[in-house]
Scaffold this active site. Structure first.
Site, PDB file in Angstrom:
ATOM      1  CG  ASP A 348      -1.776  -1.233   1.324  1.00  0.00           C
ATOM      2  OD1 ASP A 348      -2.372  -1.596   0.308  1.00  0.00           O
ATOM      3  OD2 ASP A 348      -1.840  -1.843   2.402  1.00  0.00           O
ATOM      4  N   GLY A 349       2.088   1.145  -0.359  1.00  0.00           N
ATOM      5  CA  GLY A 349       2.991   2.293  -0.372  1.00  0.00           C
ATOM      6  C   GLY A 349       4.406   1.844  -0.097  1.00  0.00           C
ATOM      7  CB  SER A 373       1.631   6.388   2.979  1.00  0.00           C
ATOM      8  OG  SER A 373       0.696   5.619   3.711  1.00  0.00           O
ATOM      9  NE  ARG A 374       0.403   3.056  -4.350  1.00  0.00           N
ATOM     10  CZ  ARG A 374       1.436   2.234  -4.264  1.00  0.00           C
ATOM     11  NH1 ARG A 374       1.456   1.323  -3.309  1.00  0.00           N
ATOM     12  NH2 ARG A 374       2.441   2.319  -5.103  1.00  0.00           N
ATOM     13  CB  VAL A 375      -4.382   3.000   2.830  1.00  0.00           C
ATOM     14  CG1 VAL A 375      -4.781   2.425   1.493  1.00  0.00           C
ATOM     15  CG2 VAL A 375      -3.323   2.139   3.493  1.00  0.00           C
TER      16      VAL A 375
END
Length: 508
Positions: A348-349, A373-375
């Site tokens: 997720d990153g 960082s995607r979330v």
């Protein structure tokens, strides 16, 4: 027709069906390089644990190749003891590992055997090493922050509980240091938790590392009072490839026990590059067809089925979480290689650590442009999220303008101010190892820096000034830090107090 059917029924009743046996037995007809080829064992399952009856006692293996006329079994312990002709017995169960509270503070092998000299581990809890990851319905969105105590990470690439955040970079760029600081920070937070709240459990999985490094890590965690809630799963460089292959699956199986109890777990895999090497070695010895870079075709599935087990469960499932920090080692910063691109697409990153920054003294050596960082931003507190937007913008502008400044050309006043602030922010992001910072302290320091209160401070004195400001806030406005910790925002009243303190500090 009826007569024929009756006759068949009569014949079938005469047939004696052999009773099913709980165990099946085979024989080793070839063994080399830790791989035993076994005939028999017709009832064997994939990933079933098998026992070799050797002259020096039992040894255990894992059935990986189920072929028409033989089985390919990797020997997990004492491969030199297995000989041609030895009997092989199926245990009737897939591989599982011990887990539970008794493992906290211990160093164990992937099979759950202690190697720290602290005595036997007594636990009745066991979990399967291989397990299907929780489905989408059983999960919930990442909504709780997992603070690492490292300012640049908590501000720009925040990590939420249940996230998979990759740490990637060349050898010797500080990847393990980020993990150690994160574990130490969880121990610091645990000491401040209200009575009744459970601390974050940490699991460190060492894959293919030297025993001396693992011993130093254990001593370091013990020195910082971070070992009590930590499990170290160690598959060392001297261990056979099958143990290096099993180590991360054993670690996440131990983590799932705590997640099923509604607790939060941080697990680090250090590192998955060596894990892929171990699986490639096993696959080639099992004569599986090689693919790109000699890796087998299912190398992507190897890591995806591991990292998908990291999750934030919904309230009906207990609300526990597993946060994964996988590590990948690159060669000369090449993030487009086979294994790095595989793991980047699963996570997720990523936190990308750059060698040039590390050798220039910027530590953590995180490349702000390539790290994301995607979330985790969804779990970031509002105060940090508001400040981080300006911080990212200032650092991005600094990177663009610093390239022009190298040519020595004349710069206008506005450009020079942006470069000066970027230099101070970059210096402020440097952080000594083993000194994690509470999020509230990070917020007030970044608030001062992004609002220009440190612009007149010399670059060499910026960290000293920031430390003095934090001490001033702790002495004169401790409620501000408490309010940020509890509410996650900076109220107008708190902001007025900060401005007053910063004004007084600038006068001195």
């Amino acid at each position: 027709m009826k007569e024929i059917i009756e006759q068949l029924r009569a014949e079938l009743t005469k047939i004696q069906v052999a009773p099913a046996t709980a165990q099946s037995v085979g024989r080793v007809h070839e063994v080399s390089d830790g791989i035993a080829r076994v005939s028999g064992l017709d009832a064997a399952m994939a990933n079933e644990l098998v026992r070799f009856d050797t002259d020096s006692g039992p040894a255990y293996g894992l059935a990986l190749n189920l072929e028409a006329d033989e089985l390919g079994i990797v020997v997990l312990d004492r491969p030199q003891a297995v000989q041609v002709g030895d009997a092989v017995t199926g245990e009737g169960r897939v591989l599982d590992v011990p887990t539970g509270e008794a493992l906290l503070g211990r160093v164990v092998t992937p099979l759950g055997e202690p190697i720290d000299g602290q005595g036997t581990i007594r636990t009745s809890e066991r979990r399967r090493a291989e397990k299907i990851a929780p489905g989408v319905i059983a999960r919930q969105s990442v909504n709780t922050s997992l603070a690492t105590g490292i300012t640049i990470i908590d501000a720009l690439t925040p990590i939420g509980r249940g996230q998979r955040q990759l740490i990637i970079g060349d050898r010797g760029t500080g990847k393990t240091a980020i993990i150690v600081d994160s574990i130490i920070n969880q121990a610091r937070i645990a000491r401040q938790l209200p009575k009744g709240e459970q601390p974050v459990i940490c699991i460190y999985v060492a894959i293919g590392q030297k025993r001396a490094k693992i011993a130093r890590l254990r001593a370091l965690l013990q020195e910082h009072n971070a070992l009590a809630n930590t499990i170290i799963v160690a598959a060392t460089a001297s261990d056979p490839a099958p143990l290096n292959f099993l180590a991360p699956y054993a670690g996440v199986a131990m983590a799932e026990y705590f997640m099923d109890q509604g607790r939060d777990v941080l697990i680090a895999y250090d590192d998955l590059s060596k894990h892929a090497w171990a699986y490639r070695e096993i696959s080639l010895l099992l004569r599986r067809p090689p693919g790109r870079e000699a890796y087998p075709g299912d190398i992507f599935y190897l890591h995806s089925r591991l990292l998908e087990r990291a999750a934030k469960m919904n309230d009906e499932q207990g609300g526990g979480s597993i946060t994964a920090l996988p590590v990948i080692e690159t060669q000369a910063g090449d993030v487009s290689a086979y294994i790095p691109t595989n793991v980047i697409s699963i996570t997720d990153g990523q936190i990308f650590l750059e060698s040039d920054l590390f050798y220039a003294g910027t530590r953590p050596a995180m490349n702000v442009g390539l790290s994301v960082s995607r979330v985790g931003g969804a779990a970031q507190i509002k105060a940090m999220k508001k400040i981080a937007g300006q911080l990212r913008l200032d650092l991005a502008q600094y990177r663009e303008l610093a390239a022009f400044a190298q040519f020595g050309s004349d710069l206008d006043e506005g450009t020079r101010k942006q470069i000066d602030r970027g230099e101070r922010l970059t210096e402020l992001m440097k952080q000594p190892q083993f000194q994690p910072r509470p999020v509230a302290e990070q917020v007030v320091v970044l608030y001062a820096a992004t609002n220009g209160y440190f612009d007149q401070i010399a670059v060499t004195e910026i960290n000293q000034t920031a430390a003095q400001f934090v001490q001033l806030v702790q002495a004169s406005a401790a409620t501000v830090l408490e309010n940020i910790t509890t509410t996650g925002v900076i109220s107008e009243a708190d902001e007025e107090q900060l401005i007053k303190l910063l004004t007084d500090l600038s006068k001195t």
